[in-house]
Design a protein around this motif. Structure first.
Motif, mmCIF file in Angstrom:
data_model
loop_
_atom_site.group_PDB
_atom_site.id
_atom_site.type_symbol
_atom_site.label_atom_id
_atom_site.label_comp_id
_atom_site.label_asym_id
_atom_site.label_seq_id
_atom_site.Cartn_x
_atom_site.Cartn_y
_atom_site.Cartn_z
ATOM 1 N N GLU A 103 0.837 -1.201 0.000
ATOM 2 C CA GLU A 103 0.000 0.000 0.000
ATOM 3 C C GLU A 103 0.871 1.250 0.000
ATOM 4 O O GLU A 103 0.548 2.246 -0.651
ATOM 5 N N LEU A 104 1.987 1.195 0.732
ATOM 6 C CA LEU A 104 2.891 2.341 0.781
ATOM 7 C C LEU A 104 3.474 2.670 -0.579
ATOM 8 O O LEU A 104 3.734 3.833 -0.886
ATOM 9 N N GLU A 105 3.710 1.660 -1.376
ATOM 10 C CA GLU A 105 4.277 1.896 -2.698
ATOM 11 C C GLU A 105 3.350 2.760 -3.553
ATOM 12 O O GLU A 105 3.797 3.433 -4.469
ATOM 13 N N GLU A 109 4.363 9.767 -0.887
ATOM 14 C CA GLU A 109 5.070 10.331 0.263
ATOM 15 C C GLU A 109 5.429 9.264 1.292
ATOM 16 O O GLU A 109 6.200 9.520 2.205
ATOM 17 N N MET A 110 4.837 8.104 1.147
ATOM 18 C CA MET A 110 5.106 6.969 2.035
ATOM 19 C C MET A 110 5.062 7.377 3.507
ATOM 20 O O MET A 110 5.959 7.099 4.282
ATOM 21 N N ARG A 163 14.267 -9.360 5.356
ATOM 22 C CA ARG A 163 13.857 -9.029 3.972
ATOM 23 C C ARG A 163 12.876 -7.846 3.983
ATOM 24 O O ARG A 163 12.936 -6.983 3.109
ATOM 25 N N ILE A 164 11.988 -7.833 4.961
ATOM 26 C CA ILE A 164 11.049 -6.713 5.062
ATOM 27 C C ILE A 164 11.808 -5.420 5.357
ATOM 28 O O ILE A 164 11.547 -4.384 4.736
ATOM 29 N N LEU A 165 12.765 -5.469 6.288
ATOM 30 C CA LEU A 165 13.542 -4.268 6.610
ATOM 31 C C LEU A 165 14.361 -3.802 5.404
ATOM 32 O O LEU A 165 14.507 -2.598 5.191
ATOM 33 N N ASP A 166 14.849 -4.736 4.609
ATOM 34 C CA ASP A 166 15.563 -4.366 3.377
ATOM 35 C C ASP A 166 14.617 -3.665 2.399
ATOM 36 O O ASP A 166 14.984 -2.689 1.752
ATOM 37 N N SER A 170 14.756 0.140 0.954
ATOM 38 C CA SER A 170 14.651 0.424 -0.471
ATOM 39 C C SER A 170 13.553 1.456 -0.738
ATOM 40 O O SER A 170 13.748 2.404 -1.513
ATOM 41 N N LEU A 171 12.397 1.286 -0.091
ATOM 42 C CA LEU A 171 11.300 2.246 -0.257
ATOM 43 C C LEU A 171 11.696 3.629 0.273
ATOM 44 O O LEU A 171 11.335 4.647 -0.313
ATOM 45 N N ARG A 172 12.446 3.647 1.361
ATOM 46 C CA ARG A 172 12.897 4.924 1.919
ATOM 47 C C ARG A 172 13.823 5.621 0.918
ATOM 48 O O ARG A 172 13.739 6.842 0.737
#
Length: 181
Positions: A103-105, A109-110, A163-166, A170-172
């Protein structure tokens, strides 16, 4: 000879990083191929294999995860490329976090990224706190198979969460680049 024997360390989920570096340098000097140039081919091959093993062991012991995986493999608790079945409740929690990231993607503005990251870190702390006594107090011949299974479960759960933190990192980075434009 396993990596613990090579380095002269007791079996443990935690390796003293200062002792690791010290022993790495000592073993690297001891098995450096340049010192065996006048030796026979068989001895040169043996030294080359030892030198490679010293490097692989160092890389393994340099991370908590690498050490954990190696010790679990030594104990016959995990196999390379094993498809370990995790608890469905945990998988549901991970799926929720991943859905939130999807959803953030869609949100340029995330805004909720920090909340998802906090959720993930909380879950990581919960699973670590459950297994920390086993990691800290491992003793060959005393630690039970049940306790080793706890570490195995933790190891695989942690891989999911990392993997989620990675993905969050990446999203950040994407959000940061977008805000600079």
């Amino acid at each position: 000879m396993n990596y613990f024997e090579l380095y002269g360390f007791p079996l443990s989920f935690r390796v003293d990083q200062t002792a690791l570096k010290k022993q790495f340098y000592a073993l690297s000097r001891q098995y450096h191929p340049d010192f065996f140039t006048r030796s026979g081919a068989a001895e040169q091959a043996e030294v080359l294999e030892k030198a490679a093993m010293v490097n692989r062991a160092y890389k393994t012991f340099s991370t908590e995860d690498g050490t954990m995986q190696y010790l679990l493999e030594l104990k016959g608790m995990i196999e390379p490329e094993e498809k370990f079945q995790l608890d469905p409740i945990f998988l549901g929690e991970v799926m929720e976090i991943n859905e939130g990231l999807m959803e953030l993607e869609m949100d340029p503005e995330m805004r909720a990224l920090a909340a998802r990251e906090n959720e993930t870190h909380k879950l990581l702390k919960i699973i670590y706190d459950e297994v920390e006594p086993v990691l800290a107090n491992y003793q060959e011949g005393t630690t039970t198979e049940k306790e080793l299974l706890q570490v195995k479960e933790y190891y695989y759960r942690k891989k999911y969460l990392k993997r989620i933190l990675d993905k969050i990192a990446s999203l950040r980075n994407i959000a940061s680049r977008n805000s600079e434009e």
